[in-house]
Design an enzyme around this catalytic site. Structure first.
Site, PDB file in Angstrom:
ATOM      1  CG  HIS A 183      -1.981  -1.023   1.206  1.00 20.69           C
ATOM      2  ND1 HIS A 183      -2.873  -1.191   0.171  1.00 20.69           N
ATOM      3  CD2 HIS A 183      -2.281  -1.995   2.113  1.00 20.69           C
ATOM      4  CE1 HIS A 183      -3.683  -2.200   0.435  1.00 20.69           C
ATOM      5  NE2 HIS A 183      -3.341  -2.715   1.607  1.00 20.69           N
ATOM      6  CG  ASP A 219      -2.908  -8.364   0.775  1.00 19.07           C
ATOM      7  OD1 ASP A 219      -2.128  -8.689   1.677  1.00 19.07           O
ATOM      8  OD2 ASP A 219      -3.961  -7.711   0.968  1.00 19.07           O
ATOM      9  CG  HIS A 221      -6.948  -5.374   1.819  1.00 18.42           C
ATOM     10  ND1 HIS A 221      -6.456  -6.263   2.747  1.00 18.42           N
ATOM     11  CD2 HIS A 221      -8.201  -5.036   2.236  1.00 18.42           C
ATOM     12  CE1 HIS A 221      -7.368  -6.457   3.694  1.00 18.42           C
ATOM     13  NE2 HIS A 221      -8.427  -5.723   3.408  1.00 18.42           N
ATOM     14  CG  ASP A 308      -5.094 -10.139   3.280  1.00 19.82           C
ATOM     15  OD1 ASP A 308      -4.738 -10.742   2.251  1.00 19.82           O
ATOM     16  OD2 ASP A 308      -5.001  -8.901   3.402  1.00 19.82           O
TER      17      ASP A 308
END
Length: 370
Positions: A183, A219, A221, A308
């Site tokens: 991120h 991931d 996200h 995740d």
């Protein structure tokens, strides 16, 4: 050694199993509270995440585990190709400045409270610490702590070491570190991330002689920072499978119509999926993502390895089972590229070690099926 020869030697069993580079300094970053859904809660991104993965790798004996080689000049050089100098300077000095504001700040983490949004300037560097925190961040869920810089720079060292060993002839390496990185953009932190380790690994591979590198982000996200760093470049392809940003963090990037700009047009491939997707649905997206990577004809692959996607993850929404991660690793191996895995998310602590180890074990198993 040519990459073609290296691949053949690997599949004939002449190149040893994956090497893991572990960042012991990750424990220096241990946030107390984050803002989540409107309230301050204990941090999900905790030191035991990496420690549990390390314990599982040691238990299964999945290759050697080594410390990162921190070569200051080399590391700083690649960091400045990925992140802006003023951003790196801010991260390096931030905790000291936070303490200077008030001695009692040593007992609490720093969180941003103001941001430079549309219509405001970002070219001027404010003298006010809170303003600079806001300038270089995009959420209130990423506490900056006394050991953030130490942990983050150690993670970058892991990515550097893992990529360098790939260039030296290894077929698969793993940068085991936290905080995660995907991120983090060229000049901002957020999503628990400060330095983009996947981008560091990709840049090291390019600097070491690879003409093209692909990054696969698995991931839950979207890796908004990685996408932003390479969005206008043609030497790196970014492919990401993630929760639909219309309802899932980071919300403002990760849509399928984001395909690159300028020289980077056609080299960004987002595959957003609905919350609740299971492995069968996700696996179809992985095939599509790997097909696009294969068509790009890269010399190497970097995988942003987030687990995740697991059914019991507390802040995500896919429905993977533990055994699904073996299949993920095998599928990635079958593309036949030298691969650096970089640790990203995964917050179901009881299962995180097994899930990560399953991906790496699947990769090692998959190498023999090509």
């Amino acid at each position: 050694m040519s990459y073609q020869l290296m691949n053949r030697m690997f599949f004939e069993g002449q190149i040893p199993a994956m090497i893991t580079f572990f960042n012991p300094n990750h424990v220096a970053h241990a946030g107390q509270l984050e803002m989540y859904r409107g309230e301050l809660v204990p941090c999900f991104e905790v030191p035991s995440r990496a420690d549990r993965v390390l314990a599982e790798l040691e238990h299964r004996q999945l290759g050697s585990i080594q410390p990162a080689s921190l070569i200051d000049g080399s590391l700083r050089s690649v960091l400045e190709k990925v992140h802006s100098s003023r951003y790196l300077q801010f991260l390096e000095r931030a905790w000291g400045e936070w303490i200077k504001l008030a001695p009692e700040n040593s007992e609490r983490d720093a969180l941003p409270s103001v941001w430079s949004v549309r219509g405001m300037r970002s070219d001027r560097l404010p003298s006010n610490f809170a303003a600079r925190m806001g300038l270089f961040s995009f959420d209130m869920g990423t506490p900056l702590t006394a050991g953030t810089w130490q942990a983050a720079i150690g993670g970058a060292g892991c990515a550097l070491s893992a990529a360098n060993r790939l260039l030296a002839g290894e077929r698969g390496t793993f940068a085991l570190t936290r905080p995660p990185g995907h991120h983090a953009g060229a000049d901002f932190f957020g999503g628990y991330c400060f330095i983009n380790n996947a981008a560091v690994a990709a840049q090291v591979l390019l600097d070491g002689g690879m003409a093209r590198v692909a990054i696969l982000d698995i991931d839950y996200h979207h890796g908004n920072g990685t996408q932003a760093i390479f969005y206008r470049r043609s030497d790196v392809m970014f492919a990401s499978i993630h929760g639909d940003p219309s309802s899932e963090y980071p919300f403002f990037l990760g849509y399928a119509d984001e395909t690159g700009e300028g020289d980077g047009v056609g080299y960004n491939h987002n595959l957003p999926l609905p919350k609740g997707s299971d492995f069968d649905v996700w696996g179809q997206a992985l095939t599509e993502g790997l097909d696009s990577i294969f068509g790009f004809k890269p010399d190497g692959l970097v995988v942003s390895l987030g687990v995740d996607t697991f059914i019991d993850d507390p802040i995500s929404g896919f429905r993977f089972l533990e055994e699904d991660y073996l299949a993920v690793g095998r599928q990635i191996a079958n593309i036949g590229l030298p691969t650096v895995f970089v640790m990203e998310g995964g917050y179901a602590l009881e299962a995180i070690g097994r899930n990560v180890a399953n991906v790496l074990q699947g990769f090692d198993t998959g190498k023999s099926t090509v």
